[in-house]
Design a protein around this motif. Structure first.
Motif, PDB file in Angstrom:
ATOM      1  N   MET A  34       5.489   5.902   3.233  1.00 26.39           N
ATOM      2  CA  MET A  34       5.336   7.348   3.423  1.00 26.39           C
ATOM      3  C   MET A  34       3.869   7.773   3.405  1.00 26.39           C
ATOM      4  SD  MET A  34       8.513   9.106   1.438  1.00 26.39           S
ATOM      5  CE  MET A  34       8.177  10.703   2.126  1.00 26.39           C
ATOM      6  N   PHE A  35       3.105   7.214   2.475  1.00 29.53           N
ATOM      7  CA  PHE A  35       1.697   7.573   2.333  1.00 29.53           C
ATOM      8  C   PHE A  35       0.866   6.303   2.362  1.00 29.53           C
ATOM      9  CE2 PHE A  35       4.226  10.649  -0.126  1.00 29.53           C
ATOM     10  CZ  PHE A  35       3.959  11.781   0.610  1.00 29.53           C
ATOM     11  N   PRO A  36       0.348   5.918   3.514  1.00 33.18           N
ATOM     12  CA  PRO A  36      -0.425   4.669   3.607  1.00 33.18           C
ATOM     13  C   PRO A  36      -1.645   4.700   2.687  1.00 33.18           C
ATOM     14  CG  PRO A  36       0.049   5.566   5.786  1.00 33.18           C
ATOM     15  CD  PRO A  36       0.460   6.603   4.792  1.00 33.18           C
ATOM     16  N   ALA A  37      -1.924   3.537   2.074  1.00 31.25           N
ATOM     17  CA  ALA A  37      -3.078   3.417   1.177  1.00 31.25           C
ATOM     18  C   ALA A  37      -4.352   3.242   1.985  1.00 31.25           C
ATOM     19  CB  ALA A  37      -2.884   2.204   0.257  1.00 31.25           C
ATOM     20  N   LYS A  38      -5.441   3.540   1.340  1.00 34.12           N
ATOM     21  CA  LYS A  38      -6.736   3.299   1.965  1.00 34.12           C
ATOM     22  C   LYS A  38      -6.987   1.797   2.018  1.00 34.12           C
ATOM     23  CE  LYS A  38      -8.512   7.661   0.371  1.00 34.12           C
ATOM     24  NZ  LYS A  38      -9.273   8.342  -0.637  1.00 34.12           N
ATOM     25  N   LYS A  39      -7.750   1.360   2.976  1.00 31.79           N
ATOM     26  CA  LYS A  39      -8.044  -0.055   3.126  1.00 31.79           C
ATOM     27  C   LYS A  39      -8.601  -0.646   1.838  1.00 31.79           C
ATOM     28  CE  LYS A  39      -8.389  -1.939   7.545  1.00 31.79           C
ATOM     29  NZ  LYS A  39      -7.119  -2.458   7.764  1.00 31.79           N
TER      30      LYS A  39
END
Length: 137
Positions: free
Chosen positions: A128-133
């Protein structure tokens, strides 16, 4: 004629999504939701192997079997959300049901394998909420 798998089915992320959704839904529907609906009944019959008190033990079980599966399905803090459920499973299998044979406890051990795999592999890219690299979730 050479048989090939369609490209969209060759995605490990799709496999992780299936693992997250199916495993979490199974835990939620079979364990978490019934405990939540029948709180008073469960409070009378729940084991308290860590001697925290039955209410605290049931609250911890509900957290691990309702909130954590919801977070895992959504892909929110997935690795972290696996830990309370894995702890609950290990306490259940090693303390509460220590007398069970491998055959009797196979469902619990399979859930440990399933959620350990998710904890190790992470949620994949379908969240749902992709993490930062570079961040572990």
């Amino acid at each position: 004629m050479k048989l090939t798998t369609p490209a969209f089915l060759q995605q490990p992320d799709l496999g992780l999504l299936f693992l997250r959704l199916s495993g979490s839904l199974l835990v939620l529907l079979i364990h978490g939701w019934p405990k939540l609906l029948h709180w008073q009944t469960e409070l009378q019959r729940i084991d308290d192997p860590l001697h925290l008190g039955k209410a605290v033990t049931l609250a911890c079980a509900l957290f691990a079997e309702v909130l954590c599966p919801l977070a895992i399905m959504a892909g929110i803090w997935t690795r972290l959300a696996c830990l309370p459920f894995l702890f609950l499973l290990l306490v259940s299998m090693l303390l509460v049901h220590a007398d069970w044979t491998l055959e009797q406890g196979q469902f619990g051990w399979l859930l440990i394998i399933l959620f350990s795999t998710i904890a190790l592999a992470g949620p994949g890219r379908f969240v749902m909420f992709p993490a930062k690299k570079g961040r572990l979730v």
